[in-house]
Design an enzyme around this catalytic site. Structure first.
Site, PDB file in Angstrom:
ATOM      1  N   ASP A  81      42.175  59.925 117.090  1.00  0.00           N
ATOM      2  CA  ASP A  81      43.133  59.218 117.810  1.00  0.00           C
ATOM      3  C   ASP A  81      42.576  57.846 118.683  1.00  0.00           C
ATOM      4  O   ASP A  81      41.195  58.287 118.973  1.00  0.00           O
ATOM      5  CB  ASP A  81      44.037  59.890 118.813  1.00  0.00           C
ATOM      6  CG  ASP A  81      43.343  60.737 119.991  1.00  0.00           C
ATOM      7  OD1 ASP A  81      42.142  61.135 119.637  1.00  0.00           O
ATOM      8  OD2 ASP A  81      43.816  60.788 120.888  1.00  0.00           O
ATOM      9  N   GLU A 176      42.566  63.567 121.217  1.00  0.00           N
ATOM     10  CA  GLU A 176      41.560  63.644 122.408  1.00  0.00           C
ATOM     11  C   GLU A 176      42.033  63.020 123.714  1.00  0.00           C
ATOM     12  O   GLU A 176      42.028  63.093 124.860  1.00  0.00           O
ATOM     13  CB  GLU A 176      40.385  63.381 122.038  1.00  0.00           C
ATOM     14  CG  GLU A 176      39.068  63.699 122.964  1.00  0.00           C
ATOM     15  CD  GLU A 176      38.825  62.677 123.954  1.00  0.00           C
ATOM     16  OE1 GLU A 176      37.804  62.986 124.713  1.00  0.00           O
ATOM     17  OE2 GLU A 176      39.387  61.375 123.907  1.00  0.00           O
ATOM     18  N   GLU A 177      42.499  61.597 123.611  1.00  0.00           N
ATOM     19  CA  GLU A 177      42.813  60.585 124.564  1.00  0.00           C
ATOM     20  C   GLU A 177      43.889  61.012 125.367  1.00  0.00           C
ATOM     21  O   GLU A 177      44.261  60.644 126.495  1.00  0.00           O
ATOM     22  CB  GLU A 177      42.996  59.102 123.731  1.00  0.00           C
ATOM     23  CG  GLU A 177      41.881  58.484 123.201  1.00  0.00           C
ATOM     24  CD  GLU A 177      40.674  58.245 123.918  1.00  0.00           C
ATOM     25  OE1 GLU A 177      40.882  58.577 125.208  1.00  0.00           O
ATOM     26  OE2 GLU A 177      39.797  57.759 123.137  1.00  0.00           O
ATOM     27  N   HIS A 381      38.767  51.526 124.917  1.00  0.00           N
ATOM     28  CA  HIS A 381      40.256  51.360 125.375  1.00  0.00           C
ATOM     29  C   HIS A 381      40.786  50.043 125.879  1.00  0.00           C
ATOM     30  O   HIS A 381      41.739  49.706 126.259  1.00  0.00           O
ATOM     31  CB  HIS A 381      40.588  52.159 126.652  1.00  0.00           C
ATOM     32  CG  HIS A 381      40.324  53.961 126.370  1.00  0.00           C
ATOM     33  ND1 HIS A 381      40.521  54.813 127.238  1.00  0.00           N
ATOM     34  CD2 HIS A 381      39.666  54.368 125.378  1.00  0.00           C
ATOM     35  CE1 HIS A 381      40.369  55.820 126.770  1.00  0.00           C
ATOM     36  NE2 HIS A 381      39.704  55.939 125.830  1.00  0.00           N
TER      37      HIS A 381
HETATM   38 ZN   LIG Z   1      36.540  58.973 122.968  1.00  0.00          ZN
END
Ligand SMILES: [Zn+2]
Length: 410
Positions: A81, A176-177, A381
């Protein structure tokens, strides 16, 4: 012709896999399965016949051992993800061949400039090929670089039977995020003794320490009354929340701390006169420091509430993850082997700590000790994310060397 790590990377980043913290499902977004299916097909094409995805969005595969002696089973892990912070729809990767140095202006949005002053690591990239977006999306090197590197390393190991290695497991995770990357993982099925997430930043780095992390939710019940008749009676929950925020210590915030310092950070506030909710994350590298910060916050809240005798509040702590170092220190060969692999891949190893968590911190506490190896991405990000081909190639080399070292030392 086999695919290079860059071929794979470019194929994965155009598949939108943004996760969604508001979704109760796992995977939180169905679109993550689109990438999962591609990865399973590629693993099978490499020759890993047991490769499969499951309904929760995980992808599992095995590179069988090619030696007779017992070697500890290790696992390479990365997440599919991308972060909810910035859009990952319609990613248009750009490649700067033979980077000459200097700031990089992104073609799709002239406001977006990758500045050397914000990215000192760019100084080490002159002559390399740098991949960015056009500035309108994130790139998703976090952690599609990890996927591409593990895939390519798997291909190298399968195609070169003279490279001796034990059984290697591959695990690709969703979500995971949003902190749910290992919620539904089947460690029994995985069957690994040790793992490495390939999810770090600068080439040559290995991280064996994460924050210890809790969330705190404070719910304030005020005294609501018609504002025309409120004098001496109203206690506005929204204002009480504001008072709490205004009294937070300035020197224990994400924007004022670095290195091994922790912080208390408000992540959300909603409220009305009647009721307000404050959400915090609390971070520290050791559990005592974490507890001290929570006590400080609770004391501060009690002090404010004492000024509003008609109002009440609840203070709820939720454990998020713990510093994995306590676990990893019991298995020193895990980090030592990685350091040796980084060295053999031609880099000076740098051991560090993560001001955040990884799937690995939770896996470590679930019984699968798991430090974090660099994947090579920078400015995660954000639309300014970038990575170089050369650093991805170094990561592939590191993983191949790591497989060899575990066999040599078994
Ligand atoms: Zn990562």
């Amino acid at each position: 012709m086999t695919d290079t790590v860059v071929d794979r990377f470019l194929r994965y980043v155009v598949i939108d896999t943004q996760s969604d913290p508001k979704s109760p499902a796992q995977p939180s977004t169905e679109k993550q399965q689109n990438l999962g299916r591609v990865l399973v097909a590629e693993l099978q094409a490499i020759g890993l016949s047991d490769a499969h995805g499951d309904e929760h969005g995980y992808v599992y595969a095995t590179i069988p051992s090619n030696v007779d002696k017992p070697v500890p089973v290790i696992c390479f892990c990365s997440h599919m993800d991308t972060a909810p912070d910035f859009t990952g729809t319609n990613v248009k990767p750009q490649i700067i061949q033979d980077y000459k140095g200097g700031d990089i202006q992104l073609s799709g949005d002239p406001q977006q400039i990758i500045r050397v002053s914000d990215n000192p690591a760019l100084r080490d990239q002159v002559g390399n090929d740098i991949i960015t977006t056009d500035g309108t999306t994130l790139l998703g090197a976090d952690d599609k670089a990890g996927l591409a590197e593990i895939m390519t390393a798997a291909q190298v190991l399968v195609d070169n039977p003279d490279i001796r290695h034990g059984t290697i497991k591959i695990l690709f995770t969703p979500d995971e995020e949003i902190g749910r990357g290992v919620d539904k993982v089947d460690l029994g099925k995985l069957g690994a003794a040790f793992a490495y997430t390939v999810d770090g930043e600068t080439a040559g780095h290995i991280e064996d320490e994460t924050f210890s992390a809790d969330g705190v939710e404070i719910t304030i019940q005020g005294v609501a009354i018609h504002p025309g008749f409120a004098k001496g009676k109203m206690e506005n929950a929204a204002k009480i929340a504001g008072t709490i925020l205004s009294r937070l210590p300035k020197d224990a915030a994400p924007e004022t701390t670095a290195g091994r310092e922790g912080f208390v950070h408000p992540t959300g506030v909603t409220g009305s006169m009647e009721r307000a909710v404050l959400n915090f994350i609390v971070r520290d590298f050791d559990d005592e420091g974490l507890a001290a910060k929570e006590t400080m916050l609770e004391t501060l809240v009690k002090g404010v509430m004492a000024e509003y005798p008609g109002s009440s509040c609840t203070f709820e702590i939720k454990q998020q993850y713990r510093n994995m170092k306590a676990i990893l220190d019991r298995h020193p060969q895990l980090v030592e082997n990685a350091i040796e692999a980084i060295r053999r891949a031609g880099m000076e190893p740098v051991r560090g700590s993560i001001r955040g968590g990884t799937d690995g911190s939770r896996l470590s506490f679930m019984g699968l000790p798991c430090p974090n190896i660099f994947a090579g991405g920078h400015a995660f990000h954000s639309p300014l994310e970038w990575i170089s081909r050369q650093d991805m190639e170094k990561a592939v080399k590191t993983l191949v060397e790591l497989a060899k070292i575990w066999e040599e030392r078994a």
